[in-house]
Structure formats: structure tokens, C-alpha cells
Design an enzyme around this catalytic site. Sequence first.
Site, PDB file in Angstrom:
ATOM      1  N   CYS A 142     -21.685 -52.718 -22.453  1.00 52.78           N
ATOM      2  CA  CYS A 142     -22.159 -50.832 -22.774  1.00 52.78           C
ATOM      3  C   CYS A 142     -21.782 -50.738 -21.694  1.00 52.78           C
ATOM      4  O   CYS A 142     -22.647 -50.955 -21.460  1.00 52.78           O
ATOM      5  CB  CYS A 142     -23.653 -51.260 -23.318  1.00 52.78           C
ATOM      6  SG  CYS A 142     -23.872 -52.010 -24.650  1.00 52.78           S
TER       7      CYS A 142
ATOM      8  N   CYS B  86     -33.311 -49.942 -18.227  1.00 53.64           N
ATOM      9  CA  CYS B  86     -33.905 -49.210 -17.181  1.00 53.64           C
ATOM     10  C   CYS B  86     -34.975 -48.846 -18.117  1.00 53.64           C
ATOM     11  O   CYS B  86     -35.686 -47.730 -17.928  1.00 53.64           O
ATOM     12  CB  CYS B  86     -33.160 -48.023 -16.863  1.00 53.64           C
ATOM     13  SG  CYS B  86     -32.453 -47.006 -18.256  1.00 53.64           S
TER      14      CYS B  86
END
Length: 444
Positions: free
Chosen positions: A242, A361
Site C-alpha cells: 500500500c 498509524c
Amino acid sequence: MECENEEGGMKRKHSVKVPRLYKEASRIFDGVEKGVGLKGAIFAAKHPNKRALTALVSEALRHREELEECLQKAHLDGIQQGLCLPLAKILMTELLWGKGRLGGTSKPIQTILSCKEKFEAILKKRERKRRGKGLIEAESGREIRKPRYVRVNSLLSCTDEVIEYLREDGWEERIAVLDPLNMDEGTFQRDILLDVLVFPPRTYLHTHPLYTQGKIILQDKASCLPALALRPPPGSSVIDACAAPGMKTTHLAALMLNQGKIIAVEKDKDRCETLRELSASLGASIVSVRNMDFTDINPMDHPDVEYILLDPSCSGSGMVDRLGSNIDREDRVEKLSFYQKKLLVHAMSFPGVKRILYSTCSIYSQENEQVVAGALRDNPSFRLKRALPSWTHRTQNIIFPWADKCVSADYSVDRTDGFFVALFQKKKAKKDSSTDSTSESNLL
């Protein structure tokens, strides 16, 4: 340069020209404030340095409130002395949050320079009211200051060369302090992470030659952890599953010394173009970009792939600008974690893969430890390997005894965005001492 007044009336022409960068940036800034898309305006601009344009206009947009207040209190909120407001705001941005200086003798530049002390006094007063000493707790719902992190792009330069350039440019290198938020303006220091430098919060480097030349990259410290944890040796075959916008992809290329191959996968067409442009501009010549969903790649078509970096879409709950905001619905996080596990299980199906790096994250266990646990349960041929042994901040979760093999990062401890990193190794893979040594080497 010509500037039209608020009523669309007579234009004035400056006898001494304003630098082209500022002229073009003011035109774009004015258009964006009137509803034009920033990305399209930058793309259509004739100026060659689009990165500098993007940085300067973005910074001006970010400081709109401060600019308006400074202009009003300095009594420059009307057209005077040949000065138009969009240009004034761009020049003020460069002076107050950019290079800190303006070159040239044109009237607009001289007008803004003559008000520098007044602007600074206004901003200082505003800052005292807004955040007191400077560090605001997330619970207050107000802004949190974060150091400016820079990764040296070793494909085009090296840390010693960058530091020498900074010194010649007037920056002062400091011995590392306990808390980088206490650094003085105009200083920088080396971080414990390889090729990472730290600057005081709000340091503006978007127009600095090192940045425009691609020799430094503005990348949060935590975002550097995944590539360092996976660290495939030169000559490897790697997939970044990704990949956009490409920070981690180009970091992998740098760690591999631009030797081997990296397949960078991105399903979004526009982000795919950004990925291509960034890889090319930063000298990552081993990167091959694929515009497709990672799960559509047939693992059997890539038997040579040994390393996969998977940093999928997530809630972003660890991002500093979102701390203290509980806006993620449970059903959204559940959908994200389902897709994250799907991607991770797919990565484990590549026949030649040795190691897989999974990162987010996010600060939610649903997207981190629970995804890891589910993938391990479905794929007993993989085990967790201790990621970045010298990174002291480990994941803590009493439900999963292996959690401390994973890396955590957050603002309160590390002065970074929140991050989670897990490193998988295939059990049946032959032990390669050279690979192990690079993957677990010291961060320094």
C-alpha cells in the site's frame, strides 16, 4: 508584477519585479481562497518548481488566521503602496515561517520587511494567549507541537553532506537534548534513527534547496520505523503493498542502495501518480509502480518476492493532530481491521516471502495486536520476530504475551505520531545470518 485591487479596478505595475516564485504562489493562493482546487492550480502553474509552490501556498493557507490578524493590526489590510493582499500573505509566509528573509528591492518586499518587527510582536502576543509556554496537552483540545523530523535521502546525498550544508547555511548542530521541544530556533540535532535529523517545531524547510533538490525528505520519525524494521538487504525482491505517497517505498530503496527491485502497489489512480513522481524525483530507480489492489496480485506470479511491507489504510488515530478526538465509530474500525487482516493474510501467501512488516498509524488494538493475532492464528507457518530490538518503547498488552516483540511510538513518549510495527518471519525459511544482522542492526 501587476496586482488588481479589491474592486477589480486599476492595476499597478512594480518598477522592480517580485521574484517569480512569489508572484506565481500569490496567484495560486488567491485562486484557492476563491474556491479553486490547490492540486489543479499547482499542476496548471507554469513555474518549474512545483514542490516549492505547493509548500509555500500550503503554508500560507495553514496560517491564514495569523496572516489576517497581522495585516489588520499592522494596518496593511487595504491595498496600499502597490501591495495586493495575496502577494502580501505569500511574502509574510516566507518571512515569518519560511526562509526568514526576503531578497530584492521591490516595493512589496520592502513594505513587508519594514513591518517584520510589528508582525513578530503580534504573533508573540497571539502565541502567549493561545498556548502559554508552548506545550499543550491533548486533553485540552488545542494544538500539540511536534518536532520537525527530516530523513536524509541517501540516494542523492548523505547525512554528513547535509549537515555540512546546513552549517554553511547558518544552522547550528546541537548535542541531543532530553526533549526536542526544547530546541532553540535555528538549531538541529541527529536522531537515534539512521539518517534522521530533528529540528524545532514549525521549522519551515519546504523551500530549502536541500528539500527542493530531494536530498532531504520531511517525514515523521515514526514513519521511518517500518522500512528500518524490515530492512531488506541490497539485491532483494520487495513489495510495498500500500505504497502511496511513497515515503516508505523510497526509504526501502535507500536502505537497499538502489539494488534489487521494489514493486510499489497502489490502488488509487491519483495517488499512484504521486507515487511515481516522488519515486522518480528522489532517485529511487528500482521502484516499479503498479496501479492495482494488492489482493489482486497473484502470489504465484511472484515467487522471487522475499520481503513485503504492508502499511494499510487505518483510522489514523495515532496522528498528533487527532489526539484527544474520539471520532472513530466502532463499525468503521471493525471494517478497517477486517480489510487489514485480509491484506496481511494475502501477504503471507507469497511462496518465497521470508519477512513481512505490518504497520499502522493507529493506537487501537483492533487494528494492531488483534490483526496480528488473527493472522498468526490463520497462518501457523509464521512467527513474530522482535522488531527493532534497540527501540525501547514496546507494545504492552496483557492479552497477548508476544506484544512486546512489536514496536510502539506515541507523542507522549517519543514526540512522534502514534505508530505500531510488527515483524513476521516465516518459520520454515532458512536462517540467513547476513539478513538477520541487517534487520536487527542498531538504529544508529
